[in-house]
Structure formats: C-alpha cells, structure tokens
Design an enzyme around this catalytic site. Sequence first.
Site, mmCIF file in Angstrom:
data_model
loop_
_atom_site.group_PDB
_atom_site.id
_atom_site.type_symbol
_atom_site.label_atom_id
_atom_site.label_comp_id
_atom_site.label_asym_id
_atom_site.label_seq_id
_atom_site.Cartn_x
_atom_site.Cartn_y
_atom_site.Cartn_z
ATOM 1 N N PRO A 2 35.478 -1.684 2.922
ATOM 2 C CG PRO A 2 35.690 -2.355 0.736
ATOM 3 C CD PRO A 2 36.491 -1.842 1.884
ATOM 4 C CD GLU A 3 33.631 -3.680 7.704
ATOM 5 O OE1 GLU A 3 33.988 -4.850 7.912
ATOM 6 O OE2 GLU A 3 34.281 -2.697 8.107
#
Length: 275
Positions: A2-3
């Site tokens: 995830p970012e």
Amino acid sequence: MPELPEVEATRLSFVDRIAGARIVSAWQGLPLRWPLGIDSEQLVGRRVRGVRRRGKYLLLDLDEGLLLLHLGMSGSLSFTDQAAQGVRPRGAHDHFDLQTDRGLLRLNDPRRFGAVVWADSDSAPIAHKLLDGLGVEPLDADFDADSFHAALKKRRSAIKQVLLAGDVVVGVGNIYASEALFLAGIRPTLSAARLSKPRAARLHAAIRDVLGRALAAGGTTLRNYSNAVGERGNFQFEAKVYGRDGQPCAICGHPIKLIRQGQRATYFCAHCQKT
C-alpha cells in the site's frame, strides 16, 4: 503497495474507533521486518491517544511512547469493534494483535515485510532512523512547487525513480507516479534534473491531484487491499495508464506502453508523454 492513499484511508477508517482505548493485551506471531523492541506485555494498560501518519507509517500515540506500524508490500490492518460478534480466528498471515477495550487491531501480512515498532518518544533513535529520511508530505502546504523544482534539479536519475525514492516527496508510489507523470505529460525516463520550472510545477500539481483523488476513492485495490473496516478502494477504475498496457490512451488513442524501471512496472503513453 500500500502507498500513501491506502495508508491514510486505513488510518481514517479506525482512528475514531481506537482513540482513547486502553490496551488489554498484545500478541506478536512470526518475526516481522523489524523487532517490536519491547516485551508486548509492557503495552498492557496503556491508552491510545490517537493515530497519525508520516509517509507510509502509521503512528499510534500512546500515553507512554508510541507504536510505528508499516504495512510493507502486502500488509493490511483490520479493526473489529468490541461490540462486534464473531471475530475471526487468527490465520497463518496474522502477525500482530492489539486487543483494546474498544476492539481488536490486527496486522495481516503474507510477505512479512511490514513492521510494528515501539519507541518511547518521537525523538527516540528508532523513530529518527525510520522517519528522518522521508521527504515532504505531498498533500501538506509545505509541498510547494518551487522547493520541489529545486530538489529535482539536484537529481540526475529518471523522474519516476526519484518520485519512488521518497526522499524528495513521500508516498508517491508506483501506481500514482505513473498516473501523475501521465497527467503532467512527462516521460517517466526523463532525468529529473532536466525538468524546467513550468514542467516541475505541472508535475507538482499532478501529484497533488492524483493523490487527492486516490484518497477520496479510498485508495486502490488491485488484489486484496481493504481499509481497517473491510472497505475496498476504487481508484483503479480511474487509472488512465497504470495496468492498461496495450489498451488505447484515453487522450490520443495510442496504445499504453509498459517498461521496467528498477524492477518496477512503468506505464505511459509514448505519444502524450514524448519528453
């Protein structure tokens, strides 16, 4: 992945639920990327004051110290309210539980690149080690176009790689770097130092636009990402280039191309992003 959008969407999904909660128990399974740094039993009785984010780290502020959580490449958090029935049994990829009097916070991480690390304060050596090298937050007022351009002028690497490095601006991950460069009309292989001030300003605006829309959409779900209450992201349906190799560009109709940069997939339109 995830970012930044996924991490912030995760934070928003449980911050109000856990704020003020007292820790009842803590459990850690198989080793993660870094050790917890404290006997988990020492967390019992402490209260969660709130949850912040710095880059891709979530910071659980306690009345004594804090926990720094990183989701790695494949991690996700879930929060099950105390009143909810049927908390699922721990699975093979569940590696950290924080049971509070308001619910259970659980880290699931198939690849175990994530981490939960305790620090006695923001000024602790481990906190400095993990956070000091991070660039400016792209959605904060401190991220201004002039400073961004000045930082890029010092980098000769490809602009896509500079964005992913995270020391100029933090949280612009692989998906969002491709999307922002497309929106700004910049070839991902162009040296960052060659960006003129007007083009850097366009990229600055594109980064803020793409990340803002991604956060509003709850992030991107390509495989199994969901926030802490099980909600999936929807930005993948807005993507103009990422994951669309061979498909026509929404602007010019030319096929989207796929190349590899630093072992990461880069998607772009050779016609719209000529230089």
